[in-house]
Enzyme design. Structure first.
Site, PDB file in Angstrom:
ATOM      1  N   ASP A   1      51.900  39.171  41.369  1.00 46.02           N
ATOM      2  CA  ASP A   1      52.593  38.219  40.480  1.00 46.02           C
ATOM      3  C   ASP A   1      53.879  38.798  39.898  1.00 46.02           C
ATOM      4  O   ASP A   1      54.292  38.424  38.799  1.00 46.02           O
ATOM      5  CB  ASP A   1      51.678  37.763  39.328  1.00 46.02           C
ATOM      6  CG  ASP A   1      50.344  37.271  39.827  1.00 46.02           C
ATOM      7  OD1 ASP A   1      50.345  36.529  40.816  1.00 46.02           O
ATOM      8  OD2 ASP A   1      49.307  37.635  39.236  1.00 46.02           O
TER       9      ASP A   1
ATOM     10  N   LYS B   1      57.696  38.174  43.625  1.00 44.09           N
ATOM     11  CA  LYS B   1      58.140  38.453  45.001  1.00 44.09           C
ATOM     12  C   LYS B   1      58.671  37.198  45.681  1.00 44.09           C
ATOM     13  O   LYS B   1      59.607  37.259  46.457  1.00 44.09           O
ATOM     14  CB  LYS B   1      56.980  38.988  45.847  1.00 44.09           C
ATOM     15  CG  LYS B   1      56.472  40.330  45.430  1.00 44.09           C
ATOM     16  CD  LYS B   1      55.329  40.780  46.309  1.00 44.09           C
ATOM     17  CE  LYS B   1      54.041  39.992  46.129  1.00 44.09           C
ATOM     18  NZ  LYS B   1      53.406  40.104  44.827  1.00 44.09           N
TER      19      LYS B   1
ATOM     20  N   GLY C   1      49.896  33.754  45.367  1.00 41.66           N
ATOM     21  CA  GLY C   1      50.548  32.587  44.795  1.00 41.66           C
ATOM     22  C   GLY C   1      52.002  32.921  44.556  1.00 41.66           C
ATOM     23  O   GLY C   1      52.314  33.765  43.726  1.00 41.66           O
ATOM     24  N   HIS C   2      52.882  32.311  45.336  1.00 41.88           N
ATOM     25  CA  HIS C   2      54.305  32.597  45.189  1.00 41.88           C
ATOM     26  C   HIS C   2      55.014  31.350  44.693  1.00 41.88           C
ATOM     27  O   HIS C   2      54.975  30.306  45.331  1.00 41.88           O
ATOM     28  CB  HIS C   2      54.904  33.045  46.528  1.00 41.88           C
ATOM     29  CG  HIS C   2      54.377  34.371  46.976  1.00 41.88           C
ATOM     30  ND1 HIS C   2      54.553  34.868  48.232  1.00 41.88           N
ATOM     31  CD2 HIS C   2      53.688  35.316  46.293  1.00 41.88           C
ATOM     32  CE1 HIS C   2      53.985  36.061  48.319  1.00 41.88           C
ATOM     33  NE2 HIS C   2      53.447  36.353  47.150  1.00 41.88           N
TER      34      HIS C   2
HETATM   35  P1  IMP Z   1      40.518  38.489  45.857  1.00 48.25           P
HETATM   36  O1  IMP Z   1      41.750  38.918  46.577  1.00 48.25           O
HETATM   37  O2  IMP Z   1      40.428  37.015  45.644  1.00 48.25           O
HETATM   38  O3  IMP Z   1      39.284  39.050  46.493  1.00 48.25           O
HETATM   39  O4  IMP Z   1      40.563  39.116  44.388  1.00 48.25           O
HETATM   40  C1  IMP Z   1      40.500  40.528  44.155  1.00 48.25           C
HETATM   41  C2  IMP Z   1      41.381  40.914  42.974  1.00 48.25           C
HETATM   42  O5  IMP Z   1      42.739  40.737  43.334  1.00 48.25           O
HETATM   43  C3  IMP Z   1      41.168  40.068  41.717  1.00 48.25           C
HETATM   44  O6  IMP Z   1      41.412  40.889  40.578  1.00 48.25           O
HETATM   45  C4  IMP Z   1      42.264  39.025  41.818  1.00 48.25           C
HETATM   46  O7  IMP Z   1      42.605  38.488  40.573  1.00 48.25           O
HETATM   47  C5  IMP Z   1      43.382  39.856  42.409  1.00 48.25           C
HETATM   48  N1  IMP Z   1      44.358  39.078  43.171  1.00 48.25           N
HETATM   49  C6  IMP Z   1      44.215  38.559  44.406  1.00 48.25           C
HETATM   50  N2  IMP Z   1      45.346  37.932  44.793  1.00 48.25           N
HETATM   51  C7  IMP Z   1      46.222  38.076  43.785  1.00 48.25           C
HETATM   52  C8  IMP Z   1      47.580  37.678  43.612  1.00 48.25           C
HETATM   53  O8  IMP Z   1      48.233  37.079  44.474  1.00 48.25           O
HETATM   54  N3  IMP Z   1      48.159  38.020  42.417  1.00 48.25           N
HETATM   55  C9  IMP Z   1      47.489  38.731  41.469  1.00 48.25           C
HETATM   56  N4  IMP Z   1      46.241  39.129  41.602  1.00 48.25           N
HETATM   57  C10 IMP Z   1      45.603  38.809  42.755  1.00 48.25           C
END
Ligand code: IMP
Length: 433
Positions: free
Chosen positions: A13, A16, A40-41
């Site tokens: 976040d 990027k 999420g971009h």
């Molecule tokens: P997962 O990727 O859904 O398995 O989540 C694993 C960890 O990565 C958690 O703490 C999520 O909140 C974090 N996370 C996954 N994708 C993002 C992102 O795009 N931005 C910020 N945190 C992320």
């Protein structure tokens, strides 16, 4: 042949999407090499704001082609709705503009259900995943039982999917006491979306190499952030893919080759969603000030989940670490405008362990930070809003000093700073800056 890689230098976040959006103007190809629709971009172009999860944000530029490599995990249902949103906004998405690696793995409803069940079972130790099925999809990949996009091209895909759903139902019920998936309904929803991917599937590595050999410019977009890397991040509070720049070529099916720029994007402060260590985290009124109320699109609430993000001061020790593990050639600092009006700013420059030992570098990476306390350098703030500032010379002196200190502490030049979400709200930092 030029390759530029953009990665998050923190916990994701960092902004990027917008950086990739600027850089896409000079790129022929934009590509993602890791993660899935957990990313999420947010990109603001004119009056339109796009929230993309899977497709590289470069696709908004009509001259580019967007590629998803073999390191990405793809949920066809999410991809379908993202394509739909882009088309409604007037962006052309067809099989020439969006290419998907035959070796990318599929996220299925089984993975989402297992993600939810596993998180519930972790209880207080939950990771705080995005619930998108990322961990279970990469687990199946590593266990060599996953479904890949090339399976969608073959006979027997529906049978293999049915088998996966049946196995997941067994696990959901026997291990987690969770409700099973309705297999017929799931197939009816999922199969058409998966089959619709067929014209987009190809050998992305081969397609990229041919275009690179012809002198085209490739912009590679990392998802999540360096501190969420499966191996080098704050394990186990990480995502399940390689988020660092070194994984970019492997995740696209490319061999080793020269890389031009490796750009790390960092916020002027620090945020995190989900659980895990966060040494410079702040709480209460200070946190609310950095997070924002949620009334602006740029306030600190998750693009994918809407969760309020944890917030804190910039952590120079972790930034130095990100510079090293990615081989960053430069930093882009985002959201400097949010710091306007704060009388004093803090940057962590070292950690103290058990009140005695000082560490400039983490002895064992960012996993076990419980006994480490950040040591801060305090810098003067500035009161002026920065949204309309466009040049280095017209930045308040305290803001220039802040940027210079970030570069010194990180050991990496800061090349640009952003002072708002619009494409024009960017300031170039001079070399001597
Ligand atoms: P997962 O990727 O859904 O398995 O989540 C694993 C960890 O990565 C958690 O703490 C999520 O909140 C974090 N996370 C996954 N994708 C993002 C992102 O795009 N931005 C910020 N945190 C992320």
């Amino acid at each position: 042949m030029t390759i530029t890689i953009v990665v998050g230098a923190q916990w994701g976040d960092e902004g990027k999407g917008r950086v990739v959006d600027w850089l896409s103007e000079e790129a022929d190809l934009t590509a993602r090499y890791n993660g899935g629709d957990n990313a999420g971009h947010t990109v603001t172009a004119g009056s339109q704001t796009f929230k993309l999860h899977l497709i590289p944000s470069g696709i908004i530029h009509p001259h580019t082609q967007a590629m998803l490599g073999c390191g990405v995990v793809i949920n066809p249902l999410s991809l379908q709705s993202e394509v739909q949103t882009l088309r409604e906004a007037g962006v052309l998405v067809n099989e020439q503009r969006l290419r998907l690696s035959y070796a990318a793995h599929l996220i299925t409803p089984a993975h989402r259900a297992l993600d939810a069940a596993q998180e519930a079972a972790r209880g207080r130790g939950s990771i705080g995943t995005t619930g998108r099925g990322i961990g279970p999809a990469y687990t199946d990949r590593a266990a060599r039982r996953g479904l890949r996009l090339d399976d969608v091209l073959r006979n027997g895909f529906a049978e293999r999917l049915t088998q996966q759903l049946q196995e997941a139902n067994h696990t959901l019920q026997a291990l987690y006491n969770a409700p099973p998936l309705d297999i017929e309904q799931t197939l009816a929803d999922y199969l058409p979306a998966a089959l619709a991917l067929r014209p987009h599937i190809g050998d992305v590595g081969q397609e990229l190499q041919t275009r690179l050999n012809a002198g085209q410019h490739l912009l590679i977009e990392g998802a999540q952030g360096s501190l969420l890397d499966l191996d080098l991040g704050s394990y186990p509070f990480v995502t399940s893919s390689c988020t660092t720049a070194a994984g970019a070529l492997a995740g696209l099916g490319l061999g080793l080759q020269p890389i031009g720029r490796v750009i790390g994007v960092a916020k002027a402060f620090q945020t995190r969603v989900g659980s895990g260590p966060f040494p410079t985290e702040v709480f209460g009124a200070e946190a609310e000030r950095l997070r924002g109320s949620g009334s602006n699109p740029w306030d600190e609430f998750g693009t994918t989940t809407g969760r309020p993000r944890r917030v804190g001061w910039l952590d120079g020790v972790l930034l130095r670490y990100a510079v090293r593990i990615n081989g960053l050639t430069e930093l882009i600092l985002t959201k400097l405008d949010i710091l306007s009006g704060l009388e004093k700013l803090q940057i962590a420059t070292a950690y103290q362990e058990n009140l005695t030992t000082r560490h400039e570098q983490l002895p064992f990476g960012p996993s076990h930070l419980g006994s480490f306390a950040p040591l801060y350098e305090e810098l003067p703030g500035w009161s002026e809003p920065l949204g309309t500032v466009r040049t280095w010379q017209t930045l308040p002196p305290a803001a220039r000093h802040f940027i210079q200190r970030v570069a010194q502490i990180a050991g990496c030049p800061v090349r640009q700073v952003s002072v708002g979400p619009e494409r024009s709200q960017v300031i170039q930092v001079p070399d001597a800056g």
